[in-house]
Enzyme design. Structure first.
Site, PDB file in Angstrom:
ATOM      1  N   HIS A   8       0.841  -1.204   0.000  1.00  0.00           N
ATOM      2  CA  HIS A   8       0.000   0.000   0.000  1.00  0.00           C
ATOM      3  C   HIS A   8       0.876   1.255   0.000  1.00  0.00           C
ATOM      4  O   HIS A   8       0.608   2.213  -0.728  1.00  0.00           O
ATOM      5  CB  HIS A   8      -0.863   0.047   1.262  1.00  0.00           C
ATOM      6  N   LYS A  19     -18.546  -5.595   7.592  1.00  0.00           N
ATOM      7  CA  LYS A  19     -17.433  -6.471   7.188  1.00  0.00           C
ATOM      8  C   LYS A  19     -16.562  -6.798   8.381  1.00  0.00           C
ATOM      9  O   LYS A  19     -16.164  -5.902   9.128  1.00  0.00           O
ATOM     10  CB  LYS A  19     -16.598  -5.798   6.096  1.00  0.00           C
ATOM     11  N   ARG A  53      -1.315  -5.548  -8.855  1.00  0.00           N
ATOM     12  CA  ARG A  53      -0.228  -6.504  -8.628  1.00  0.00           C
ATOM     13  C   ARG A  53      -0.117  -7.500  -9.762  1.00  0.00           C
ATOM     14  O   ARG A  53       0.955  -7.983 -10.088  1.00  0.00           O
ATOM     15  CB  ARG A  53      -0.462  -7.257  -7.308  1.00  0.00           C
ATOM     16  N   SER A  64      -2.637  -7.652   2.367  1.00  0.00           N
ATOM     17  CA  SER A  64      -2.992  -7.716   3.791  1.00  0.00           C
ATOM     18  C   SER A  64      -3.444  -9.118   4.159  1.00  0.00           C
ATOM     19  O   SER A  64      -3.085  -9.638   5.222  1.00  0.00           O
ATOM     20  CB  SER A  64      -4.118  -6.727   4.101  1.00  0.00           C
TER      21      SER A  64
HETATM   22  O1  PNS Z   1      -8.697  -2.995   0.118  1.00  0.00           O
HETATM   23  P1  PNS Z   1      -9.986  -3.401  -0.525  1.00  0.00           P
HETATM   24  O2  PNS Z   1     -10.783  -4.332   0.371  1.00  0.00           O
HETATM   25  O3  PNS Z   1      -9.820  -3.934  -1.919  1.00  0.00           O
HETATM   26  O4  PNS Z   1     -10.843  -2.040  -0.626  1.00  0.00           O
HETATM   27  C1  PNS Z   1     -12.118  -2.086  -1.204  1.00  0.00           C
HETATM   28  C2  PNS Z   1     -12.732  -0.679  -1.283  1.00  0.00           C
HETATM   29  C3  PNS Z   1     -12.985  -0.113   0.116  1.00  0.00           C
HETATM   30  C4  PNS Z   1     -11.829   0.249  -2.043  1.00  0.00           C
HETATM   31  C5  PNS Z   1     -14.044  -0.893  -2.065  1.00  0.00           C
HETATM   32  O5  PNS Z   1     -14.778  -1.918  -1.459  1.00  0.00           O
HETATM   33  C6  PNS Z   1     -14.904   0.343  -2.161  1.00  0.00           C
HETATM   34  O6  PNS Z   1     -14.626   1.217  -2.944  1.00  0.00           O
HETATM   35  N1  PNS Z   1     -15.954   0.361  -1.327  1.00  0.00           N
HETATM   36  C7  PNS Z   1     -16.870   1.485  -1.250  1.00  0.00           C
HETATM   37  C8  PNS Z   1     -18.242   1.093  -1.799  1.00  0.00           C
HETATM   38  C9  PNS Z   1     -18.339   1.372  -3.280  1.00  0.00           C
HETATM   39  O7  PNS Z   1     -18.115   2.477  -3.759  1.00  0.00           O
HETATM   40  N2  PNS Z   1     -18.685   0.323  -4.042  1.00  0.00           N
HETATM   41  C10 PNS Z   1     -18.867   0.377  -5.468  1.00  0.00           C
HETATM   42  C11 PNS Z   1     -17.567   0.162  -6.227  1.00  0.00           C
HETATM   43  S1  PNS Z   1     -17.860   0.225  -7.976  1.00  0.00           S
END
Ligand code: PNS
Length: 159
Positions: A17, A41, A90, A127
């Site tokens: 990150h 979650k 990645r 993570s």
């Molecule tokens: O580290 P992660 O778990 O891949 O992060 C995921 C995250 C928080 C970036 C993603 O779940 C997110 O953007 N959530 C917010 C809800 C949202 O906007 N969802 C629609 C995406 S098109």
């Protein structure tokens, strides 16, 4: 001013990150690291803990700040005046996962997604893998900041 959002769950923050955040901070005037705060979650670390660890890890970059967000990342970007989302890739599997989200986010508000390929030394770091390896007693010190490593071991010892 160009402002970008680096969203994620950061459970916990890794050097992978931080590689992306550092490079985003060189590309944009301001970078907001946005920690997804979704109470439904299950996470190893609470939102406050993830925010605190990120704040410490990002303290050296003057144009980076850390915020929590709930709801849609597009709304967070609009509220913050950010025109771009930065995501690290990645592998091609990340691209397959991220592309429809980037297209949906653009369709919703016109926010752009900028993909940065992770540095080669970080391409296997996540993570979830760090947590799994640490849970089985593996040495993950090189993949997270020292203070995150300490908190990770302490949290796993509680379980
Ligand atoms: O580290 P992660 O778990 O891949 O992060 C995921 C995250 C928080 C970036 C993603 O779940 C997110 O953007 N959530 C917010 C809800 C949202 O906007 N969802 C629609 C995406 S098109």
């Amino acid at each position: 001013m160009s402002r970008a959002v680096c969203p994620g769950s950061f459970d916990p923050v890794t050097h992978g990150h931080l590689d992306i955040i550092a490079r985003a901070s060189a590309l944009f005037d301001e970078v907001i690291v946005a920690v997804g705060v979704n109470p439904s979650k299950r996470r190893l670390f609470e939102a406050e803990e993830r925010l605190d660890m990120l704040g410490r890890a990002c303290a050296g970059w003057r144009n980076v700040r850390v915020e929590g967000f709930t709801g849609l990342v597009t709304e967070f970007c609009a509220n913050q005046g950010a025109r771009a989302i930065v995501k690290g890739l990645r592998a091609s599997s990340d691209f397959d996962y991220e592309l429809p989200m980037a297209q949906m986010n653009f369709a919703l508000t016109g926010v752009e997604t900028v993909f940065l390929p992770t540095s080669t030394g970080q391409s296997f770091v996540s993570s979830s893998l760090v947590k799994e390896v640490a849970a089985f007693g593996g040495d993950v010190r090189e993949f997270v900041p020292d203070f995150v490593h300490e908190r990770l071991l302490a949290r796993l010892a509680e379980r």
